[in-house]
Design an enzyme around this catalytic site. Structure first.
Site, mmCIF file in Angstrom:
data_model
loop_
_atom_site.group_PDB
_atom_site.id
_atom_site.type_symbol
_atom_site.label_atom_id
_atom_site.label_comp_id
_atom_site.label_asym_id
_atom_site.label_seq_id
_atom_site.Cartn_x
_atom_site.Cartn_y
_atom_site.Cartn_z
ATOM 1 N N HIS A 61 0.832 -1.216 0.000
ATOM 2 C CA HIS A 61 0.000 0.000 0.000
ATOM 3 C C HIS A 61 0.858 1.255 0.000
ATOM 4 O O HIS A 61 0.481 2.282 -0.566
ATOM 5 C CB HIS A 61 -0.957 0.000 1.199
ATOM 6 C CG HIS A 61 -2.174 -0.840 0.984
ATOM 7 N ND1 HIS A 61 -3.429 -0.464 1.368
ATOM 8 C CD2 HIS A 61 -2.328 -2.050 0.401
ATOM 9 C CE1 HIS A 61 -4.315 -1.409 1.043
ATOM 10 N NE2 HIS A 61 -3.662 -2.381 0.460
ATOM 11 N N ASP A 62 2.016 1.188 0.642
ATOM 12 C CA ASP A 62 2.921 2.335 0.610
ATOM 13 C C ASP A 62 3.381 2.590 -0.817
ATOM 14 O O ASP A 62 3.259 3.704 -1.338
ATOM 15 C CB ASP A 62 4.134 2.069 1.519
ATOM 16 C CG ASP A 62 5.075 3.266 1.537
ATOM 17 O OD1 ASP A 62 4.581 4.404 1.373
ATOM 18 O OD2 ASP A 62 6.293 3.079 1.724
ATOM 19 N N THR A 251 -3.073 -23.376 3.610
ATOM 20 C CA THR A 251 -1.995 -23.119 4.582
ATOM 21 C C THR A 251 -2.051 -21.647 4.980
ATOM 22 O O THR A 251 -1.257 -20.834 4.492
ATOM 23 C CB THR A 251 -0.599 -23.430 3.973
ATOM 24 O OG1 THR A 251 -0.493 -22.741 2.710
ATOM 25 C CG2 THR A 251 -0.375 -24.916 3.763
ATOM 26 N N ASP A 256 3.598 -19.634 0.964
ATOM 27 C CA ASP A 256 3.984 -20.690 0.026
ATOM 28 C C ASP A 256 3.092 -20.603 -1.220
ATOM 29 O O ASP A 256 2.248 -19.712 -1.312
ATOM 30 C CB ASP A 256 3.875 -22.074 0.683
ATOM 31 C CG ASP A 256 2.464 -22.386 1.178
ATOM 32 O OD1 ASP A 256 1.495 -21.713 0.737
ATOM 33 O OD2 ASP A 256 2.319 -23.295 2.009
#
Ligand code: HEM
Ligand SMILES: *[C@@H]1O[C@H](CO)[C@@H](O)[C@H](O)[C@H]1NC(C)=O
Ligand SMILES: *[C@@H]1O[C@H](CO)[C@@H](O)[C@H](O)[C@H]1NC(C)=O
Ligand SMILES: *[C@@H]1O[C@H](CO)[C@@H](O)[C@H](O)[C@H]1NC(C)=O
Ligand SMILES: *[C@@H]1O[C@H](CO)[C@@H](O)[C@H](O)[C@H]1NC(C)=O
Length: 344
Positions: A61-62, A251, A256
């Site tokens: 977002h920055d 997960t 991953d």
């Protein structure tokens, strides 16, 4: 002749993206900087692994609003306005600010006025990725960013950040506006292997137009029927703001490539996740990423570096902030670290 073409193209990319940044930037001026940030992120991660997705998303977002200048961290803009990026809706969901403040305090103690908040955020996003992947996903972070002094709420609401309902072509266009490719977009979307989305970001996919009924084995919006049932139990059609679901049901706390496996199997939580399966060219990338975990991890680092090179081209005067949440003009009038940009 072919090779010359490749060299020219690579050179052009290097010029566009973050060529002013370098790995090991603080080796001379603050050798402990990266280790201190890593320590603080690891400490907070132990208490709450949710800081990792929080910090990775904060960096995104920055960079997408005014470039990577830590404008997302400001509570107040240079002109005193408190209508800043971090207050843009949905504003309950950005997290990790406290960890950045802690890291900044640790770094300031050792080398005051040297390390920018935007670099701390870039280091922290890398450390978060490493911590969430048991060390298997990491990269060298080019640094030397400077902090902006301006943050404007409306810039986080319109145009810059892609909303969750975007389709494939809108996502590609959005990333292209930041000089990132469709492949970067698919690879970076793999960050949705971690963290949560609030019900409000996806309920429209659960309660659809009665003219568009579920069409087994999926809903009209492309969710697996069993998964949609589960999500409907979790999220009412007009959900309270604080309800959320894991982005990656397979997960949820591990960075991953299982996210891609989920996307291919109608488990993409946001419309933007599902869109990667619906466009043929993007789907081919998703399939590759789902098959080669190590390769995806490497590419994720490369695309994160590219994203971390997006520059703030709006502001001429930049600084090394003392407090990551306030521009120096507000922290301390007598102690400014301004520098006139000479690099463009
Ligand atoms: C491709 C376009 C993208 C869209 C439309 C999108 C949208 C969203 C939305 C709606 C959420 C849920 C926010 C909430 O409800 O709390 C979210 C979460 C998240 N996004 Fe994205 N995002 C995109 C790309 C990215 C990229 C490029 C990154 C980082 C490299 C990223 C990292 C994350 C992470 C880590 C979370 C979980 C945050 C948490 O648990 O605190 N996203 N995203
Ligand atoms: C910035 O705003 C947050 C949220 O309101 C608050 O917790 C924090 O203390 C503020 N920081 C400063 C330096 O005022
Ligand atoms: C959150 O965003 C909404 C919508 O933009 C806004 O009305 C509200 O004031 C914001 N809340 C805070 C705490 O900034
Ligand atoms: C994607 O959304 C844009 C903007 O709403 C629209 O113009 C375009 O036709 C859509 N593309 C597809 C393939 O649905
Ligand atoms: C993208 O590249 C162009 C051409 O070099 C440049 O003018 C523009 O500022 C870049 N945009 C971003 C967001 O980095």
């Amino acid at each position: 002749m072919k090779n010359i073409g490749v060299v020219v193209v690579l050179f052009a990319l290097a010029v566009v993206h973050g060529d002013h940044l370098e790995v090991g930037f603080y080796e001379g001026s603050c050798p402990s900087a990266e280790a201190l940030v890593q320590q603080v992120v690891a400490e907070d991660f132990l208490v709450d692994p949710g800081v990792a997705p929080g910090l990775i998303r904060l960096h995104f977002h920055d960079c997408f609003v005014r470039g990577c200048d830590a404008s997302v961290l400001l509570n107040v803009s240079d002109d005193g306005s408190t209508e800043v990026e971090r207050k843009a809706g949905p504003n309950l969901s950005l997290r990790g600010f406290k960890t950045i403040n802690k890291a900044k305090a640790a770094v300031e103690l050792n080398c005051p006025g040297v390390v920018s908040c935007s670099d701390i955020l870039a280091f922290a996003a890398r450390d978060s990725s490493s911590l969430s992947s048991a060390g298997s996903i990491s990269w060298d972070v080019p640094a030397g960013r400077r902090d902006g002094r301006i943050s404007i709420l409306s810039e986080a609401q319109s145009g810059n950040l892609p909303p969750p309902f975007f389709n494939a072509s809108s996502l590609v266009t959005n990333f292209e506006q930041k000089n990132l490719t469709a492949e970067d977009m698919v690879i970076l979307s793999g960050a949705h292997s971690l963290g949560v989305a609030h019900c409000q970001a996806f309920t429209s996919r659960l309660y659809e137009d009665p003219n568009l009924p579920d069409s087994p084995p999926q809903t009209a919006s492309g969710l697996s029927l069993a998964y949609a049932d589960l999500l409907r139990k979790l999220c009412p059609s007009d959900p309270p703001v604080d309800l959320s679901a894991f982005m990656d049901v397979i997960t949820p706390n591990t960075l991953d490539n299982k996210y891609y496996f989920g996307v291919l199997n109608n488990l993409g939580l946001l419309n933007s996740d599902n869109a990667l399966r619906e466009a043929v060219d993007l789907k081919a990338i998703v399939e590759k990423m789902s098959k080669y975990p190590v390769w995806w991890g490497k590419k994720f680092g490369v695309s994160m570096v590219k994203m971390g090179g997006i520059e703030n081209t709006e502001e001429v005067v930049t600084e090394i902030r003392t407090n990551c949440e306030l521009p120096n003009s507000i922290t301390d009038f007598s102690n400014r670290y301004f520098k006139i940009r000479t690099d463009s």
